[in-house]
Design a protein around this motif. Sequence first.
Motif, mmCIF file in Angstrom:
data_model
loop_
_atom_site.group_PDB
_atom_site.id
_atom_site.type_symbol
_atom_site.label_atom_id
_atom_site.label_comp_id
_atom_site.label_asym_id
_atom_site.label_seq_id
_atom_site.Cartn_x
_atom_site.Cartn_y
_atom_site.Cartn_z
ATOM 1 N N UNK A 1 0.834 -1.194 0.000
ATOM 2 C CA UNK A 1 0.000 0.000 0.000
ATOM 3 C C UNK A 1 0.870 1.246 0.000
ATOM 4 N N UNK A 2 1.967 1.180 0.727
ATOM 5 C CA UNK A 2 2.901 2.302 0.764
ATOM 6 C C UNK A 2 3.500 2.515 -0.623
ATOM 7 N N UNK B 1 -6.900 2.653 -2.792
ATOM 8 C CA UNK B 1 -6.854 4.062 -3.175
ATOM 9 C C UNK B 1 -5.907 4.205 -4.364
ATOM 10 N N UNK B 2 -6.231 5.134 -5.287
ATOM 11 C CA UNK B 2 -5.314 5.330 -6.415
ATOM 12 C C UNK B 2 -3.949 5.817 -5.948
ATOM 13 N N UNK B 3 -2.931 5.581 -6.737
ATOM 14 C CA UNK B 3 -1.609 5.999 -6.304
ATOM 15 C C UNK B 3 -1.562 7.525 -6.254
ATOM 16 N N UNK B 4 -0.696 8.035 -5.377
ATOM 17 C CA UNK B 4 -0.563 9.467 -5.095
ATOM 18 C C UNK B 4 -1.755 10.077 -4.360
ATOM 19 N N UNK B 5 -2.589 9.236 -3.742
ATOM 20 C CA UNK B 5 -3.640 9.770 -2.877
ATOM 21 C C UNK B 5 -2.985 10.458 -1.685
ATOM 22 N N UNK C 1 4.304 5.536 -5.767
ATOM 23 C CA UNK C 1 4.973 5.218 -7.034
ATOM 24 C C UNK C 1 4.130 5.503 -8.269
ATOM 25 N N UNK D 1 -2.094 4.130 4.335
ATOM 26 C CA UNK D 1 -2.334 4.022 2.895
ATOM 27 C C UNK D 1 -3.018 2.697 2.586
ATOM 28 N N UNK D 2 -3.928 2.711 1.620
ATOM 29 C CA UNK D 2 -4.669 1.486 1.305
ATOM 30 C C UNK D 2 -4.524 1.151 -0.173
ATOM 31 N N UNK D 3 -4.491 -0.151 -0.439
ATOM 32 C CA UNK D 3 -4.273 -0.545 -1.835
ATOM 33 C C UNK D 3 -5.465 -0.206 -2.721
ATOM 34 N N UNK E 1 2.340 1.601 -3.482
ATOM 35 C CA UNK E 1 1.353 2.097 -4.443
ATOM 36 C C UNK E 1 1.118 3.583 -4.240
ATOM 37 N N UNK E 2 1.055 3.993 -2.990
ATOM 38 C CA UNK E 2 0.756 5.391 -2.713
ATOM 39 C C UNK E 2 1.767 6.324 -3.358
#
Lengths: 340, 367
Positions: A223-224, B268-272, A229, B264-266, A226-227
């Motif tokens: 999750x980190x 959610x779209x990236x760069x949230x 990258x 952070x959650x998978x 993805x946030x």
Amino acid sequence: MAGSGKAHLRDPESVLIRAEDLVVEFPISQGRVVNAVSGVSLDVKQGETLGLVGESGCGKSTTAKSLIQLPPPTSGTVSYLGTNLTSLDEKALRQARTDLQMIFQDPISSLNPRRKIGDVVAEPLRVWGPHNKDEQISQVDAMLEAVGIDPAIARDKRPHEFSGGQCQRISIARALVLNPQVIICDEPVSALDVSVQAQILNMLEDLKADYGLTLVFIAHDLAVVKNISDRIAVMYLGKLCEVSESNALYDAPAHPYTELLLGSSPVPDPTINLDITMVEEEDLPSPIDPPSGCRFRTRCKYATDRCAQEEPMMREVSQDHYVACHHPLVSVPEMAEVSA
Amino acid sequence: MTSARDEPLLAVRDLHTHFSINAGLLRAVDGVSFDLRAGQTLGIVGESGSGKTVLSRTIMRLNLGNNVHTSGQARFDGQDLLTLPMSEMTEIWGQEIAMVFQDPMTSLNPVVKIGRQVTEHVRKHFGVSKKEARTLAVELLKSVRIPEAEVTIGSYPHELSGGMRQRVSIAIALACSPKLLFADEPTTALDVTVQHQILNLLGIQQSERNMAMVLVTHDLGVVAGRTDEIIVMYAGKIVEQASTDQIFQKTSHPYTEALLRSIPKTDQPSHTRLAAIAGRPPNLITMPTGCAFSPRCPYAQDRCFEEEPPLQINQDGHAAACWYQVGTAENQEAWDKNLAAGRLSTMAVAKGQIVDEVPTDLTTGSS
Ligand SMILES: Nc1ncnc2c1ncn2[C@@H]1O[C@H](COP(=O)(O)OP(=O)(O)OP(=O)(O)O)[C@@H](O)[C@H]1O
Ligand SMILES: Nc1ncnc2c1ncn2[C@@H]1O[C@H](COP(=O)(O)OP(=O)(O)OP(=O)(O)O)[C@@H](O)[C@H]1O
Ligand code: SF4
Ligand SMILES: [Mg+2]
Ligand SMILES: [Mg+2]
């Protein structure tokens, strides 16, 4: 993957860093070697954040370190802005490294405990920065402020007087002080509380925008990764499995290992059905004696004979989504197989 | 209401652990009570420094130094662990209650081979033969998925990776089939696949042995789906306590809400943009008056800075210590008021509306 290939690499002209066929071996006793990195190719565009994810020991740190030649890979090339770093002499390499900074997982022990914060952050400037002391100090102050630390309070303190999150901010300030192009972040938030982790991740996004940074971001938390990258490379036992634009990787994982990672990732939601019975029985393979063919096959529920015999090559499954697997979880367009 | 039959395995009452240090009295654990029944799992969640480890170590009677003051009760199987003579307590360690620590090296002896360490308790208490001990050691190491267990029994801790060492310390903890296991961040240093399996493994062993477990973690993802009940700690106190489902679905305390939002959650779209919690936990020596979370709370009103909210339990058994609990009309009102007044520094945590948290720990010091 546990496969090889370079189908996922982009036009060399369009990237800042391009690493090809990186191999890193560590000799150990009895003439054996640890195959830490076995033919990894990756590239990073200017302003992009590449996430590198995979389990402990898969070679993430080794790959990252070989990008900055600390130490240089056993074989393979790393080009930065068109210069092959593997061919540079020590002096030219040190100069190049001012552009490529690295921050480490353990925020507290990566800072010298005996030195004051002001000196810790100024250290890179001693060699490469302005020689004027006042200029150095103002540069250090500016960096500390940029990472949200009050320089007036922090300058004369020592690392142990700060929390883990603050130490990580300080090591980020130190990495930034030479105005680098690229920052390689080796698990910068893994040791931090979620609340502090969120602060640091937000801060990295801001710094990236403010300074036009390019990031390589290593983490084991999906999750980190993805946030932060734009693009993610999934690594397993010294090889790449899957490379994809971030959102696509999670929407449609193509590699069985990525699926396993996603299924293991803790989700803060008790209504999600956890597979709480799965405990793999067989021994985990070791990089000293990696499995033949696809290195993931010993843990893969889709493995066939072919997987033991033939190493899968990276191929495109959809736009900017590549997988190295004989039995990917998504259908592969007929003509997409590009072997390198 | 409590019959002898559902007498809890562990009953902690009004536990305090304070440290005298130069700067004053540090209230690491400040009035904690809970029950844990046989075979059940309790999650203890909170930020670094909230007192999770000190709480576990106090109950276990593990050394906390000579500047420590403890009060309260921790009844285990009917006897108060806190007043038990040390000689009886050492009998309980390992056999009745075991512990897995944050740092595996604290439970491993660097100069003793792994195999010997894994079976130490068993050999001491059950007098098994050398050969049996060896077989058992291999089995235990296999049960925690240590590759080449036959080889590893002959290794020393420093020859193993951090993850492997933690598996070894879990094997040691399970060796005597304890009734209660304290697992203090047992998987924090491990990667997700191994974490998932270690947690599965603990869960399986737990139900097979009807072992109760206290699972201490800062990661709400770890306790979701793996615990029966959760305690959320903040600055040495319980701020919310409820069944796991309630904690997630009827989150009542603003701190719990903020913690959940900051992950952070998978999906959610990236760069949230993440909803970070502004500032940092209070200094445990000079605690703020009123609610300890008030300097960081997006809903805080005057009352919160003056009067400490008690831990109040509702009819569902859901307890929270807050004057303006999440999900109530009062909470909504408090939010609207703060929004109108522009209390921006703390609002980042709420509603996801305003996202620019004050990024620094030091510069928010004087708010
Ligand atoms: N100096 C060294 N000598 C011998 N083996 C090494 C050395 N450095 C790393 N290795 C081995 O190389 C492999 C890859 O290690 P690396 O540190 O790159 O993994 P990683 O993916 O960063 O893992 P982690 O998530 O635990 O940090 C591991 O098997 C490791 O034990
Ligand atoms: N022996 C000691 N003497 C003085 N203070 C202590 C001692 N042990 C712990 N503390 C303090 O007590 C507080 C609670 O610490 P504790 O280790 O229980 O936190 P924690 O919730 O386990 O945090 P983490 O997530 O970092 O493990 C901290 O402020 C810590 O500095
Ligand atoms: S609303 Fe008040 S009592 Fe509730 S958590 Fe916030 S500050 Fe504390
Ligand atoms: Mg690493
Ligand atoms: Mg702790």
